[in-house]
Design a protein around this motif. Structure first.
Motif, short mmCIF file in Angstrom:
data_model
loop_
_atom_site.label_atom_id
_atom_site.label_comp_id
_atom_site.label_asym_id
_atom_site.label_seq_id
_atom_site.Cartn_x
_atom_site.Cartn_y
_atom_site.Cartn_z
N MET A 1 -2.46 -34.18 63.94
CA MET A 1 -3.27 -34.64 62.82
C MET A 1 -3.36 -33.52 61.68
N LEU A 2 -3.36 -32.41 62.22
CA LEU A 2 -3.43 -31.15 61.31
C LEU A 2 -2.31 -30.70 60.55
N ARG A 3 -1.02 -30.99 61.44
CA ARG A 3 0.19 -30.75 60.73
C ARG A 3 0.30 -31.77 59.93
N ALA A 4 -0.02 -33.08 59.92
CA ALA A 4 0.22 -34.00 59.04
C ALA A 4 -0.59 -33.82 57.55
N MET A 5 -1.76 -33.14 57.67
CA MET A 5 -2.25 -32.68 56.36
C MET A 5 -1.86 -31.35 55.93
N ASP A 6 -0.63 -31.44 55.53
CA ASP A 6 0.15 -30.06 55.14
C ASP A 6 -0.18 -29.95 53.49
N GLY A 7 -0.81 -30.68 52.85
CA GLY A 7 -0.95 -30.40 51.50
C GLY A 7 -2.41 -29.81 51.04
N VAL A 8 -3.22 -29.60 52.36
CA VAL A 8 -4.53 -29.37 52.16
C VAL A 8 -5.13 -28.46 53.26
N PRO A 9 -5.82 -27.22 52.99
CA PRO A 9 -6.10 -26.49 54.24
C PRO A 9 -6.96 -27.40 54.94
N ALA A 10 -6.85 -27.58 56.29
CA ALA A 10 -7.69 -28.17 57.35
C ALA A 10 -7.67 -27.31 58.64
N LEU A 20 -10.90 -23.34 66.01
CA LEU A 20 -10.31 -23.78 67.15
C LEU A 20 -8.80 -24.00 66.72
N ALA A 21 -8.34 -24.46 65.71
CA ALA A 21 -6.97 -24.85 65.22
C ALA A 21 -7.01 -24.93 63.77
N GLY A 22 -5.88 -24.60 62.99
CA GLY A 22 -5.70 -24.73 61.67
C GLY A 22 -4.41 -24.93 61.38
N ASN A 23 -4.21 -25.92 60.29
CA ASN A 23 -2.95 -26.10 59.78
C ASN A 23 -2.35 -24.89 59.11
N THR A 24 -1.02 -24.90 58.91
CA THR A 24 -0.43 -23.87 58.00
C THR A 24 -1.23 -23.45 57.01
N LEU A 25 -1.56 -24.09 56.12
CA LEU A 25 -2.10 -23.70 54.78
C LEU A 25 -3.61 -23.00 54.94
N ALA A 26 -4.42 -23.66 55.89
CA ALA A 26 -5.69 -23.27 56.24
C ALA A 26 -5.60 -21.82 57.01
N ARG A 27 -4.69 -21.51 57.98
CA ARG A 27 -4.41 -20.37 58.51
C ARG A 27 -3.83 -19.27 57.48
N LEU A 159 0.41 -20.58 45.39
CA LEU A 159 0.81 -19.33 45.89
C LEU A 159 1.00 -19.23 47.55
N LEU A 160 -0.36 -19.67 48.00
CA LEU A 160 -0.44 -19.44 49.50
C LEU A 160 0.37 -20.41 50.17
N ALA A 161 0.49 -21.69 49.60
CA ALA A 161 1.48 -22.53 50.40
C ALA A 161 2.93 -22.04 50.38
N SER A 162 3.31 -21.29 49.30
CA SER A 162 4.65 -20.96 49.52
C SER A 162 4.87 -19.80 50.21
N TRP A 163 3.93 -18.88 50.10
CA TRP A 163 3.46 -17.51 51.08
C TRP A 163 3.62 -18.04 52.56
N SER A 164 2.88 -19.19 53.07
CA SER A 164 2.77 -19.50 54.22
C SER A 164 4.02 -20.19 54.92
N ILE A 165 5.07 -20.65 53.96
CA ILE A 165 6.07 -21.27 54.47
C ILE A 165 7.07 -19.97 55.39
N GLY A 166 6.92 -18.77 54.70
CA GLY A 166 7.78 -17.89 55.52
C GLY A 166 7.01 -16.96 56.36
#
Length: 178
Positions: A1-10, A20-27, A159-166
């Motif tokens: 579910m968290l991975r599916a929410m890639d456009g918002v920090p969750a 306990l867990a966070g998607n890439t943008l939340a992390r 910017l964080l979304a772009s940064w987090s990709i790498g």
């Protein structure tokens, strides 16, 4: 579910404020908390014990008060939670700041609001958050963050979304039921 929410920090948090867990943008958004060496990753532990917290939270006093009020609410709801007692003991014995706030007996659950951050990569950003209880997992909440479209906050999140990709790292799995 968290991975599916890639456009918002969750992220998923328990009532002890363990993240306990966070998607890439939340992390990426909450990198100072997720990267803090103390384990488990905990918002209150970061706020009170990590020297990076006051710089990350421009409104540190308000964040500290919210953390204490949330922990006090959970202590009233679940007084025999050993992990919660251990956390409160740790925070109480490692500094006066937590103890003074704990003695105020403020009880409140914060489920929606805005939080100002001073991110080390993106700079100042204000996120709005909404916490939703997970019906199948008592005590766990899904926290979703967002920013107003356009403007400085949206640019910072992009910017964080772009940064987090790498800089993607897999979330550490929660051990057992938290």
């Amino acid at each position: 579910m968290l991975r599916a929410m890639d456009g918002v920090p969750a992220y998923i948090r328990n009532a002890r404020l363990d993240l306990l867990a966070g998607n890439t943008l939340a992390r990426a958004l909450f990198a100072p908390i997720f990267n803090s060496p103390a384990r488990p990753v905990n918002a209150a532990r970061f706020t009170f014990l990590d020297p990076a917290a006051p710089a990350f939270y421009p409104d540190w006093d308000a964040v500290a008060d919210q953390n204490v009020a949330s922990l006090r609410a959970e202590a009233g709801r679940n007084p025999y939670d050993k992990a919660l007692s251990d956390l409160i003991g740790e925070l109480s014995t490692r500094g006066d700041t937590f103890s003074q706030r704990w003695a105020a007996h403020d009880v409140h659950r914060h489920t929606t609001g805005a939080k100002r951050l001073n991110h080390p990569i993106a700079g100042p950003i204000t996120v709005h958050y909404e916490a939703m209880a997970l019906a199948a997992d008592e005590g766990l909440s899904l926290i979703v963050c967002g920013v107003a479209p356009g403007g400085r906050d949206a640019d910072a999140l992009s910017l964080l979304a772009s940064w987090s990709i790498g800089n993607q790292t897999e979330p550490e799995p929660a051990l057992g039921r938290q």
